[in-house]
Design an enzyme around this catalytic site. Sequence first.
Site, PDB file in Angstrom:
ATOM      1  N   TYR A   1       1.468  -2.350 -12.085  1.00  0.00           N
ATOM      2  CA  TYR A   1       0.070  -2.367 -12.522  1.00  0.00           C
ATOM      3  C   TYR A   1      -0.087  -1.700 -13.895  1.00  0.00           C
ATOM      4  CZ  TYR A   1      -0.313  -3.501  -7.593  1.00  0.00           C
ATOM      5  OH  TYR A   1      -0.143  -4.072  -6.363  1.00  0.00           O
TER       6      TYR A   1
ATOM      7  N   CYS B   1     -10.383   0.958 -31.011  1.00  0.00           N
ATOM      8  CA  CYS B   1     -11.576   1.579 -31.570  1.00  0.00           C
ATOM      9  C   CYS B   1     -12.607   1.805 -30.478  1.00  0.00           C
ATOM     10  CB  CYS B   1     -12.137   0.705 -32.688  1.00  0.00           C
ATOM     11  SG  CYS B   1     -10.929   0.448 -33.979  1.00  0.00           S
TER      12      CYS B   1
ATOM     13  N   GLU C   1       4.692  -5.724   2.434  1.00  0.00           N
ATOM     14  CA  GLU C   1       4.592  -6.331   1.091  1.00  0.00           C
ATOM     15  C   GLU C   1       4.370  -5.257   0.024  1.00  0.00           C
ATOM     16  OE1 GLU C   1       2.211 -10.454   2.295  1.00  0.00           O
ATOM     17  OE2 GLU C   1       1.096  -8.725   1.567  1.00  0.00           O
TER      18      GLU C   1
ATOM     19  N   GLY D   1       4.293  -3.435  -3.450  1.00  0.00           N
ATOM     20  CA  GLY D   1       4.364  -3.783  -4.861  1.00  0.00           C
ATOM     21  C   GLY D   1       4.612  -2.522  -5.669  1.00  0.00           C
ATOM     22  N   ARG D   2       3.603  -1.668  -5.688  1.00  0.00           N
ATOM     23  CA  ARG D   2       3.657  -0.446  -6.486  1.00  0.00           C
ATOM     24  C   ARG D   2       4.906   0.400  -6.192  1.00  0.00           C
ATOM     25  NH1 ARG D   2      -0.891   1.674  -8.391  1.00  0.00           N
ATOM     26  NH2 ARG D   2      -2.007   0.552  -6.770  1.00  0.00           N
TER      27      ARG D   2
ATOM     28  N   GLY E   1       0.775  -1.233   0.000  1.00  0.00           N
ATOM     29  CA  GLY E   1       0.000   0.000   0.000  1.00  0.00           C
ATOM     30  C   GLY E   1       0.804   1.280   0.000  1.00  0.00           C
TER      31      GLY E   1
HETATM   32  C1  LIG Z   1      -1.775  -6.099  -3.903  1.00  0.00           C
HETATM   33  C2  LIG Z   1      -1.240  -6.576  -2.632  1.00  0.00           C
HETATM   34  C3  LIG Z   1      -0.031  -6.084  -2.142  1.00  0.00           C
HETATM   35  C4  LIG Z   1       0.731  -4.993  -2.829  1.00  0.00           C
HETATM   36  O1  LIG Z   1       0.047  -3.793  -2.797  1.00  0.00           O
HETATM   37  P1  LIG Z   1       0.731  -2.436  -3.293  1.00  0.00           P
HETATM   38  O2  LIG Z   1      -0.368  -1.452  -3.181  1.00  0.00           O
HETATM   39  O3  LIG Z   1       1.181  -2.655  -4.689  1.00  0.00           O
HETATM   40  O4  LIG Z   1       1.870  -2.149  -2.392  1.00  0.00           O
HETATM   41  C5  LIG Z   1       0.455  -6.627  -0.979  1.00  0.00           C
HETATM   42  N1  LIG Z   1      -0.211  -7.577  -0.314  1.00  0.00           N
HETATM   43  C6  LIG Z   1      -1.385  -8.074  -0.750  1.00  0.00           C
HETATM   44  C7  LIG Z   1      -2.069  -9.123   0.028  1.00  0.00           C
HETATM   45  C8  LIG Z   1      -1.942  -7.574  -1.914  1.00  0.00           C
HETATM   46  O5  LIG Z   1      -3.119  -8.050  -2.331  1.00  0.00           O
END
Ligand SMILES: *Cc1c(COP(=O)(O)O)cnc(C)c1O
Length: 371
Positions: A351, A322, A244, A246-247, A214
């Site tokens: 993403y 289109c 965790e 990601g982004r 997040g």
């Molecule tokens: C999507 C997700 C993440 C990563 O979220 P980000 O917003 O990209 O940091 C981490 N843990 C779980 C369980 C997720 O579903």
Amino acid sequence: MHDELLRALPAPACAYVYDTAALRARAAMVRQALPSGASFLYAVKANGNPAVIAALASVCDGLEVASGGELALAVAAGAERIAFGGPAKTDAELAAAVAAGALINVESVHELRRLAAIAPTPPAVCLRVNRPGGGLQGSHTMTGTPTPFGIEESQLGEAMRIHGVTVIGFHLHAVSNNLDGVAHAAFVRDSLAWSLRTARDLGIALQVVNVGGGFGVDYLGDASMDLSPLSDIVVPPGVDLVFEPGRFLAADAGAYAATVIDIKTTHGRTFAVLRGGTHHFRLPAAWGYSHPFTVVPVDEWPHPYPRPSVEDCLVDAVGELCTPRDVLTRGQHVEALRAGDILVFGRAGAYGWDISHHEFLRHEPPAFLVI
Ligand SMILES: *Cc1c(COP(=O)(O)O)cnc(C)c1O
């Protein structure tokens, strides 16, 4: 950012560029900011390109996966640790996760029963909990609100009565793209306090508190969530505090580039029509914002006919599909733009390709350049 690389591509260029040095630098920045006693796993769903996963597996503490496909990629990347979440794990996926030694974040009482029946010996698990509160502002709020994710607090007693698994902690992923570092630190502290209290009440020897991802980036500017408020969080002894992201790890390491095929004005709006679009980079359309671009000028124009061009003008960057919804950017000012120039959309490493509807209209996919 990679102008020469993009100009060297066969025209019309259309490519994702993933920068592994940028991935490693971002991971180093996260590690430096997190409190001691914390670890962090890269959430593979942000970008499952094997080169991206390999780069991050080597500098993060492990990987977080949410499907059997991601699990296989994480195993192939040699991840030191794997966490496996997701609300609809199949028996085959659960079995594969057990075989891979992944720590499973169990999302329901039913899943817990299925896992206990599948695993040859009781696996250690975390319970994903949808707490009554503790939410955060951001997109995709996942806790304190009705969602398919996690177990409600009132059902934890029932979960604890299931034999054949050993609960060692909680998974409390709550939000995506939070930009407020102070609020995020408060969420983590509250998650730790709740976990200690709840573990005591339920008789769990607490080893893991996973607060999920997040960490946000601001697509309209170049700001990201300030991680520094996380630094002085006190991690209880014996507890692994897991993040965790990601982004935050992947966004800035990727750019999406597409050549302007045509420029036209209809009913007072000017469109730069791209070799590419939302089938490659769906995020702006999915979230309904305007993703900024930079222009890589390409001076060659080998054609006998005039070159479409505009100066000092607002343009919409639109794709080759289109449908009028194939819009990446609305009304961005350009000093000068010509057909044949390349638009580069930064912060596209998370993403981007992974959430896009690639097959729609069956255009050629972009090139993928890993540097
Ligand atoms: C999507 C997700 C993440 C990563 O979220 P980000 O917003 O990209 O940091 C981490 N843990 C779980 C369980 C997720 O579903």
